[in-house]
Design a protein around this motif. Structure first.
Motif, PDB file in Angstrom:
ATOM      1  N   LYS A 188      -3.251   8.631   2.891  1.00  0.00           N
ATOM      2  CA  LYS A 188      -3.945   8.587   4.199  1.00  0.00           C
ATOM      3  C   LYS A 188      -4.837   7.357   4.348  1.00  0.00           C
ATOM      4  CE  LYS A 188      -7.685  11.899   3.146  1.00  0.00           C
ATOM      5  NZ  LYS A 188      -7.237  12.433   1.828  1.00  0.00           N
ATOM      6  N   PHE A 189      -5.038   6.625   3.270  1.00  0.00           N
ATOM      7  CA  PHE A 189      -5.804   5.372   3.356  1.00  0.00           C
ATOM      8  C   PHE A 189      -4.889   4.142   3.421  1.00  0.00           C
ATOM      9  CE2 PHE A 189      -8.599   8.128   0.492  1.00  0.00           C
ATOM     10  CZ  PHE A 189      -9.203   8.750   1.585  1.00  0.00           C
ATOM     11  N   ALA A 190      -3.592   4.401   3.372  1.00  0.00           N
ATOM     12  CA  ALA A 190      -2.622   3.297   3.325  1.00  0.00           C
ATOM     13  C   ALA A 190      -2.134   3.006   4.737  1.00  0.00           C
ATOM     14  CB  ALA A 190      -1.455   3.675   2.421  1.00  0.00           C
ATOM     15  N   LEU A 191      -2.623   1.936   5.321  1.00  0.00           N
ATOM     16  CA  LEU A 191      -2.303   1.641   6.715  1.00  0.00           C
ATOM     17  C   LEU A 191      -1.089   0.721   6.794  1.00  0.00           C
ATOM     18  CD1 LEU A 191      -5.959   1.578   7.805  1.00  0.00           C
ATOM     19  CD2 LEU A 191      -4.197   3.055   8.753  1.00  0.00           C
ATOM     20  N   HIS A 192       0.049   1.354   6.914  1.00  0.00           N
ATOM     21  CA  HIS A 192       1.301   0.591   6.942  1.00  0.00           C
ATOM     22  C   HIS A 192       2.293   1.278   7.872  1.00  0.00           C
ATOM     23  CE1 HIS A 192       4.013   3.424   4.938  1.00  0.00           C
ATOM     24  NE2 HIS A 192       2.898   3.886   4.386  1.00  0.00           N
ATOM     25  N   ILE A 193       3.295   0.535   8.276  1.00  0.00           N
ATOM     26  CA  ILE A 193       4.454   1.113   8.970  1.00  0.00           C
ATOM     27  C   ILE A 193       5.692   0.570   8.284  1.00  0.00           C
ATOM     28  CG2 ILE A 193       5.747   1.214  11.138  1.00  0.00           C
ATOM     29  CD1 ILE A 193       2.947   0.854  12.518  1.00  0.00           C
ATOM     30  N   VAL A 201       0.814  -1.219   0.000  1.00  0.00           N
ATOM     31  CA  VAL A 201       0.000   0.000   0.000  1.00  0.00           C
ATOM     32  C   VAL A 201       0.845   1.266   0.000  1.00  0.00           C
ATOM     33  CG1 VAL A 201      -2.015  -1.082   1.059  1.00  0.00           C
ATOM     34  CG2 VAL A 201      -0.284  -0.006   2.532  1.00  0.00           C
ATOM     35  N   LYS A 202       2.027   1.189   0.571  1.00  0.00           N
ATOM     36  CA  LYS A 202       2.857   2.391   0.621  1.00  0.00           C
ATOM     37  C   LYS A 202       3.239   2.813  -0.799  1.00  0.00           C
ATOM     38  CE  LYS A 202       7.179   4.319   2.393  1.00  0.00           C
ATOM     39  NZ  LYS A 202       8.506   4.002   2.941  1.00  0.00           N
ATOM     40  N   ALA A 203       3.767   1.853  -1.542  1.00  0.00           N
ATOM     41  CA  ALA A 203       4.169   2.147  -2.915  1.00  0.00           C
ATOM     42  C   ALA A 203       2.955   2.494  -3.768  1.00  0.00           C
ATOM     43  CB  ALA A 203       4.905   0.941  -3.507  1.00  0.00           C
ATOM     44  N   ALA A 204       1.850   1.764  -3.564  1.00  0.00           N
ATOM     45  CA  ALA A 204       0.644   2.027  -4.352  1.00  0.00           C
ATOM     46  C   ALA A 204       0.143   3.441  -4.123  1.00  0.00           C
ATOM     47  CB  ALA A 204      -0.437   0.998  -4.004  1.00  0.00           C
ATOM     48  N   ALA A 205       0.100   3.845  -2.854  1.00  0.00           N
ATOM     49  CA  ALA A 205      -0.391   5.188  -2.537  1.00  0.00           C
ATOM     50  C   ALA A 205       0.508   6.249  -3.158  1.00  0.00           C
ATOM     51  CB  ALA A 205      -0.469   5.370  -1.030  1.00  0.00           C
ATOM     52  N   ALA A 206       1.801   5.998  -3.118  1.00  0.00           N
ATOM     53  CA  ALA A 206       2.734   6.970  -3.695  1.00  0.00           C
ATOM     54  C   ALA A 206       2.499   7.098  -5.195  1.00  0.00           C
ATOM     55  CB  ALA A 206       4.171   6.540  -3.411  1.00  0.00           C
ATOM     56  N   LYS A 207       2.208   5.971  -5.835  1.00  0.00           N
ATOM     57  CA  LYS A 207       1.959   6.014  -7.283  1.00  0.00           C
ATOM     58  C   LYS A 207       0.640   6.715  -7.588  1.00  0.00           C
ATOM     59  CE  LYS A 207       4.524   2.285  -9.384  1.00  0.00           C
ATOM     60  NZ  LYS A 207       4.453   0.835  -9.527  1.00  0.00           N
ATOM     61  N   ILE A 208      -0.377   6.408  -6.795  1.00  0.00           N
ATOM     62  CA  ILE A 208      -1.698   6.995  -7.047  1.00  0.00           C
ATOM     63  C   ILE A 208      -1.695   8.479  -6.733  1.00  0.00           C
ATOM     64  CG2 ILE A 208      -4.118   7.015  -6.278  1.00  0.00           C
ATOM     65  CD1 ILE A 208      -3.807   3.992  -5.714  1.00  0.00           C
ATOM     66  N   GLY A 209      -1.054   8.851  -5.638  1.00  0.00           N
ATOM     67  CA  GLY A 209      -1.051  10.253  -5.224  1.00  0.00           C
ATOM     68  C   GLY A 209      -2.434  10.700  -4.803  1.00  0.00           C
ATOM     69  N   ARG A 210      -2.733  11.948  -4.984  1.00  0.00           N
ATOM     70  CA  ARG A 210      -4.066  12.512  -4.700  1.00  0.00           C
ATOM     71  C   ARG A 210      -4.575  12.183  -3.284  1.00  0.00           C
ATOM     72  NH1 ARG A 210      -7.503   9.942  -9.125  1.00  0.00           N
ATOM     73  NH2 ARG A 210      -5.760   8.482  -9.241  1.00  0.00           N
TER      74      ARG A 210
END
Lengths: 635, 635
Positions: free
Chosen positions: A421-426, A408-417
Motif C-alpha cells: 500500500k506504500f508502493a505507488l506504481h501502475i 517498488v512493486k517487486a520490492a513490496a512483494a518481497k517485503i510483504g507485511r
C-alpha cells in the motif's frame, strides 16, 4: 505509389556482429511514422511473448522519425523501446537533446539491436558506417567520464553519445539512457535492457543531408513557427523558469505530490521552486537541437556537501518533486545533487524518488527499521537518506539497494507485511509527479498508459479541462467545450481518448510537449503542414491521429500478449484515498467512476469492455489486421 | 468560445401555425454542421419512436448547412429528412439545384416542420418572413404547373420552389421532393411525408448576404477550385456525357443492372447510353448553383408518343438503368418520357424502376397475370408497360398501382407466393443501379446504409479499389494501397468505414459527389480549407470526419430505436446468387464473407458485434452520450 519519403533502418545483432540495412518503404513510414509507432511495430512482429526483458532475446530499438533532424524547434525527440524489465510489458521512453537528429545525420532513421555482446561494447555510427567497439575500459564508469573517453577514443568531439551509467550495467530496472549527460530516455528501464546487452553506448555522427520535399514551404514554416514559439506566453515562462515553474503552480492547486502522495501541498515548496532556482543556483538555460524555448536548466553548486556540476544539467519539475516534495525534502541543493547523481549513474529520477518514498513510508510505519537501513533514520525529510539511497540503488547494494533496484512493486512483494500500500506504481512503473485526485483525466491516462504510470505516454488533464487559448488549441480535434478538471464521466473520456492519440503521435514524430503539448505553441494543423513540407505527403490531421491511435493499439496488443489486462489498468490505492490537506483536502478518485470511465475508454477505443482486447473490426479499421494472430487466444 | 458562425433554424408547426426561430449557437453548428447531421440530431431529440411516418407527428426537416450558399462549385446540396414511410427508419435525401442556397439567402439554415395543415398549403419564406399560403388550387397538379402558379401567385419569378407532385399527395411511399422540376430529393419517400402534411411546396427567396469570415482566402480558394474542377479529367467526362457516361462503363465491367439484377450486361446498352443521348435528344447541359461542371442533362423530344419537355431535365444514369436496362428496355426516348413523368408526378425513378422490375419478374414467373395488369403483357422489355406502371403508381390506381406505391417489400409481402425473392430492396428501400457482385464494398455500404439501399448515403466501391490519381485522393485518409474490387475482407471494411465518414460529411455539408466524390476533383484538405475560410473555424479533417461518423451513429441509433437491427442490414438474396452472364458471370457475394464483413464493420464503428448497438464508450467519444437514454433497453 510514391510519396517521397525513404528511410533506412539499421539492424545490429550483437551476438553475431551481423549488420543489415533495411528500407521498409514509404507506405511503411507513412503508416508508422517513427518513434513509438515504428518501435511497437517491430517489437510485435519480432519478439516472442514471455521472453526475459533482460535476456539477449529482447530487442532494443532506437527510433527517430520522418520529420526529425530538420531545424524546427521541438521536433528532435527520439524513442528507445524494448520489452520493459520494469513492467514486463511494452517499454518506451523519449528523450530530446541532440542525439536523435544526429542519428539521422548518420544515415539512419532507426536502430534495431538484438542479442548481446560477450564483452562490453559500444556502437559508433557515422555517415552510414557502423563499428562495434570495445567498451571494456568504460564499463563501470559514470556517464560523464564514459562520454569523454568515447569522444577521445573516436577522435570526434562532435559525436553525440547515448549511454548508460553503472545503474544500467547493474540492471537496475529503472535505469535510463542518457545523452549529453542531461537528456534522458527515463522511463521503463531502457537503460537496463541496454546494460543486459553489454552495450555501454551508441555514438552517432554524420553529415547526411536530410531531404525536404517542399523547401519553400518549409522555410516559411520554420520562420513562422519560430516566431510563434517565441511569442507564446507559456514558452516565455518555460524559458524563464523551465519545468520547475510547476512546483509553485501545482502546490497552489493543492496537487504537488508530497509525502508519498499523502497530500498535495508542501510547506517547503517555495524553497525548491523554479523561482528559487533562478535566483540561486541556476547557471544557464539550455535547449535541444534547433529549439529557441531553452527550457532546460543547468545548475551549479561550486562547493560544499552538495557540490554539483552543471555538465549534468539541473533538476526538472519531476525531479524536484520526486526527490523533493514527495520525500518532504526542501533543500534545493540536495535535490540538485540527487539529480546529478541520477544522471551520472543513469537512473530515472521519478522511479528513484518514488522508490525512496516507498522506503521512507515503510520505515515510518515500522515495516523497515534501522536494522535494514544501516542505522539511517529513513524518515520523510531526511536529505542524507535520500542521497544515500540513490547510491545504494545505482550500485544494487546488497539489501535495500538491490531490493529497490527492482522497482517498488517487486520490492513490496518481497517485503510483504502490507508494504504494497506504500508502493505507488501502475503496472510496476512508479507514479510521476502528477496527482489525479486534482485532475481526473490524469487518473485514466496513468491507468491505461501501455508503459504504466507515465506522463509522457499519457496526456495531462489540463489542456482539455481549461478554457481560453488552451481550448482553442484543441478545437481542431472537435473538443469545443471545457470539461471541469474534477469531472470524471463521458466527456472526460472523450477528451482523454483524443488527446491520447495526439500524445501518441508526438511520441512517433519526436514532437516535444513543450512546443506542441499542453502549452500548445504549435497548433495541430501546423504540425500537419510540417509533415507535409518535409515528406511531401498530402497528409491530414485525420491520417496522423489515426497513426497515433494505431500505436496505442499496438502497444495494447503487446501488453495483452504478455498477460497484462484490466487488472493492470488500475491506480494505486492511495489515489482512491482522500488528499490529507490543502485546497483539495478530502478529494479522492471515486472507484466506481474510475471503473466506469475505464470501461467507456475500452469501448471508445474499439476494445472489448471487459479486458480491453481490440476487436477484429478495430484492427481492420486501423490497418492492423496482421495483429489478429496474436489475439486469437484472447477471443 | 466564439467561432464565428451563427445560423437560424425556422420551426413551423402546421397545426397551430406557430413559427419559432432558433439560434442553436456555434458549438451546435460546429458539431452537427447541417444537412444529415443537423437533421438526425433533431429527429432523435424530438420524435417519439414508433410514430406513423405519414401521421402529423412526423417531422419534416429541410436543412442546408454552414458552407452552402457561397459561390463555390459543388457545395449547394440540401437535405430533406424525416422518419421514412418507405423503411420505417431514418429517412434522408439530398438534392442539388438552387433551392438550398436560396434557403440561406432567405435567412435560414434549416426548416423544421411539424404537424399537418387542415387544407393544402404551401410555405413562402422570403428575407426572414414566413407565410403559410393556401395550396388548394395547386393540389393534384403536376410539379410544372404547380411551380408556375406559385411563382405567379407570389409575383416572384425568382422564387425557388421545392414541391411535391401528385405522387407525394397520394402518399406513394417513394414520392420525392422536386426543385426546379429536375433536382430531386429522391429517396426514402420524403415527398410522401410532405404530402401527409398537406404541404404542397416551399418557396424560398432572399437577399440575405452570407458572411464569409476570411474573404481573401475564400476568393483565392474559389478561384483555384474552379480551375481545379475545370481541368479535372473526370469532370470533363461528366460535362460531356453527364452521369449517363456510366451506362457503357458499367456494362463493359459487367455490372449494369439488367433484368432485375439477373445479369450485369445489357444488349441494348449502347442505345440508352450517354453517348447516344449526346448524339440525339440532348438539348443542353445544365448545372447547379455556382457549378461549372454542368453534369445535368436536359433532353427534348418535340413530338411523337414519347414527346418530352426539357423543362424536366433528362434521365440520369440511375434512371437510364432503372427504367432501362433493369427492365430490358432499350428505347432512350421512352426512358426519357418515363423520367419526365416521374419528375412531373414526383416519383423517385430508382424505386419506381425497381418496383416495375419486380412486377415484370412476378409476371414472368406466373405470380401475376394479365388479369392483374389490365391485360398488359408485363414482360421485361415492354416499354408501354413501363410507362403505364408509372401512371398507376403515381395515382395509386386501385390494384397494382396502389400495391406498388407502398414499395416492393410491402408489395411482395401482400402478394406472397414467393414474390419476396423478386423484391430487390434493403430495409424496404429499392436497390440503386449498382451491383455489389462486381464491387463488394458496395454490398457492405448498401447493407448498412441507415436509409436502406442508397448510393448517396453510402460510398461507392471504386475510389478505394482503384490505383492512380483516385488513390491519391484518399491518401489523406491513410488509405495508401489499392484494394481489389472483388476482395471482401478487413481491408475493404477499413476503406469502407473511412469513406462512409466522408460521404456522411458530404451529406452534412451539402457537398456534391461529382465535385468531391468518387472522382474527387476537390482534395479533402481543400474542403477543410473551404470550411475554415467560410466559418473562421480552425477545423481539421479529423474534426470534420468525426462529424461524419457522428451522423452515421445518430442515424443508427434512430433505426435501432425503431426496431431495426442486424436482420435489416442484409442484402437481397439475388446478390448472393451468381450473375448470369457477362464478364463477371458466376460472381456472387459470398454469404459468409458478407456476414464477417458486417460484424467487422460493427466493431470498427464501435458498435456491439451482434446487433450493431453503439457502445456507451463510442457515444462518449463522439460527444453523443445524450443518446444513451434511447439505448438503455438495448443494453
Amino acid at each position: 505509389m510514391s510519396y517521397g519519403y525513404n528511410g533506412k533502418i539499421l539492424r545490429v545483432d550483437l551476438m553475431t556482429k551481423k549488420l543489415k540495412v533495411e528500407e521498409p518503404g514509404e507506405v511503411f513510414y507513412r503508416t508508422y511514422l517513427g518513434g513509438g509507432g515504428l518501435a511497437s511495430y517491430y517489437l510485435l512482429r519480432e519478439l516472442r511473448p514471455g521472453i526475459d526483458p533482460l535476456g539477449p532475446e529482447n530487442m532494443l530499438i532506437f527510433a527517430s522519425n520522418v520529420i526529425s533532424g530538420v531545424p524546427i524547434a521541438g521536433m528532435t525527440r527520439y524513442t528507445v523501446a524494448a520489452k520493459s524489465p520494469l513492467t514486463g510489458g511494452y517499454g518506451e521512453a523519449e528523450a530530446g537533446g541532440f542525439w536523435g537528429p544526429e542519428l539521422k545525420f548518420s544515415g539512419f532513421d532507426a536502430l534495431i539491436i538484438t542479442g548481446k555482446t560477450a564483452k562490453p561494447s559500444y556502437l559508433y555510427i557515422h555517415d552510414g558506417q557502423v563499428e562495434l567497439r570495445s567498451a571494456e575500459k568504460l564499463w563501470g564508469l559514470e556517464t560523464g567520464p564514459a562520454q569523454e573517453i568515447i569522444r577521445e577514443d573516436l577522435k570526434e568531439p562532435r559525436a553525440r553519445v547515448a549511454l548508460i551509467g553503472p545503474a544500467g550495467e547493474r540492471l537496475v530496472r529503472y535505469a535510463c539512457v542518457v545523452n549529453e549527460l542531461k537528456h534522458v530516455n527515463g522511463r521503463t528501464g531502457m537503460g537496463a535492457v541496454m546494460g543486459s546487452k553489454n552495450l555501454k553506448a551508441i555514438a552517432v555522427r554524420g553529415t547526411n543531408k536530410l531531404e525536404v520535399k517542399n523547401l519553400e514551404k518549409f522555410h516559411e514554416l520554420s520562420k513562422s513557427l519560430a516566431e510563434l514559439i517565441g511569442q507564446h506566453g507559456p514558452n516565455k515562462v518555460l524559458r524563464k523558469l523551465g519545468t520547475p515553474n510547476l512546483v509553485m503552480a501545482l502546490n497552489t492547486q493543492g496537487i504537488l505530490p508530497t509525502k508519498n502522495f499523502h497530500t498535495g501541498v508542501f510547506a517547503g515548496a517555495e524553497k525548491i521552486s523554479g523561482e528559487k532556482m533562478a535566483e540561486t543556483i541556476l547557471k544557464t538555460e539550455e535547449g535541444c537541437y534547433a529549439c529557441a524555448v531553452r527550457c532546460k536548466r543547468a545548475v551549479e553548486i561550486p562547493s560544499g556537501p552538495y557540490a554539483t556540476s552543471c555538465e549534468y544539467g539541473g533538476p526538472e519539475y519531476e525531479t524536484l518533486s520526486a526527490l523533493g516534495s514527495l520525500l518532504c525534502i526542501d533543500d534545493l541543493a540536495a535535490i540538485s545533487k540527487g539529480n546529478e547523481l541520477c544522471n551520472r549513474y543513469g537512473l530515472d529520477t521519478i522511479s528513484t524518488g518514488v522508490a525512496i518514498g516507498f522506503l521512507m513510508e515503510c520505515f515510518e510505519n515500522g515495516i523497515l527499521s534501522k536494522a535494514d537501513t544501516e542505522g539511517l533514520e529513513f524518515k520523510f525529510g531526511n536529505t542524507e537518506a535520500m542521497l544515500k539511497a540513490i547510491e545504494w540503488i545505482a550500485s544494487r547494494k546488497k539489501g535495500l539497494g538491490d531490493l529497490l533496484a527492482d522497482g517498488v512493486k517487486a520490492a513490496a512483494a518481497k517485503i510483504g507485511r502490507g508494504a504494497e500500500k506504500f508502493a505507488l506504481h501502475i503496472k510496476g512503473q512508479e507514479l510521476p509527479m502528477h496527482d489525479p485526485r486534482g485532475k481526473t483525466g490524469q487518473g485514466l491516462s496513468f491507468a491505461v498508459s501501455p508503459t504504466g504510470a507515465d506522463h509522457i505516454e499519457a496526456p495531462h488533464d489540463s489542456p482539455f479541462a481549461m478554457a481560453g487559448p488552451m481550448l482553442e488549441r484543441v478545437a481542431p480535434l472537435g473538443l469545443l467545450e471545457p470539461v471541469p478538471t474534477l469531472e470524471f464521466g463521458p466527456r472526460k473520456v472523450r477528451n482523454y481518448v483524443y488527446l491520447q492519440f495526439v500524445w501518441s503521435l508526438y511520441n512517433s514524430l519526436g514532437v516535444c510537449n513543450f512546443v506542441a503539448g499542453p502549452v500548445w505553441a504549435l497548433p495541430l494543423n501546423r504540425l500537419v503542414e510540417v509533415v507535409n513540407a518535409i515528406t511531401g505527403w498530402e497528409t491530414s490531421l485525420w491520417e496522423l491521429l489515426k497513426a497515433g491511435e494505431r500505436t496505442v493499439t499496438m502497444a495494447r496488443v503487446f501488453n495483452l500478449r504478455e498477460g497484462l489486462g484490466r487488472k493492470d489498468d488500475m491506480l494505486p490505492d492511495r489515489l482512491f484515498e482522500p488528499l490529507e490537506s490543502g485546497p483539495l483536502q478530502g478529494k479522492a478518485i471515486d472507484r466506481k467512476e474510475f471503473e466506469e470511465a475505464l470501461t467507456m475508454y475500452y469501448e471508445a477505443m474499439g476494445w472489448d469492455p471487459k479486458e480491453g482486447v481490440p476487436t477484429r473490426g478495430k484492427l481492420a479499421e486501423l490497418n492492423l489486421f496482421w495483429l489478429e494472430e496474436y489475439l486469437k487466444e484472447k477471443r
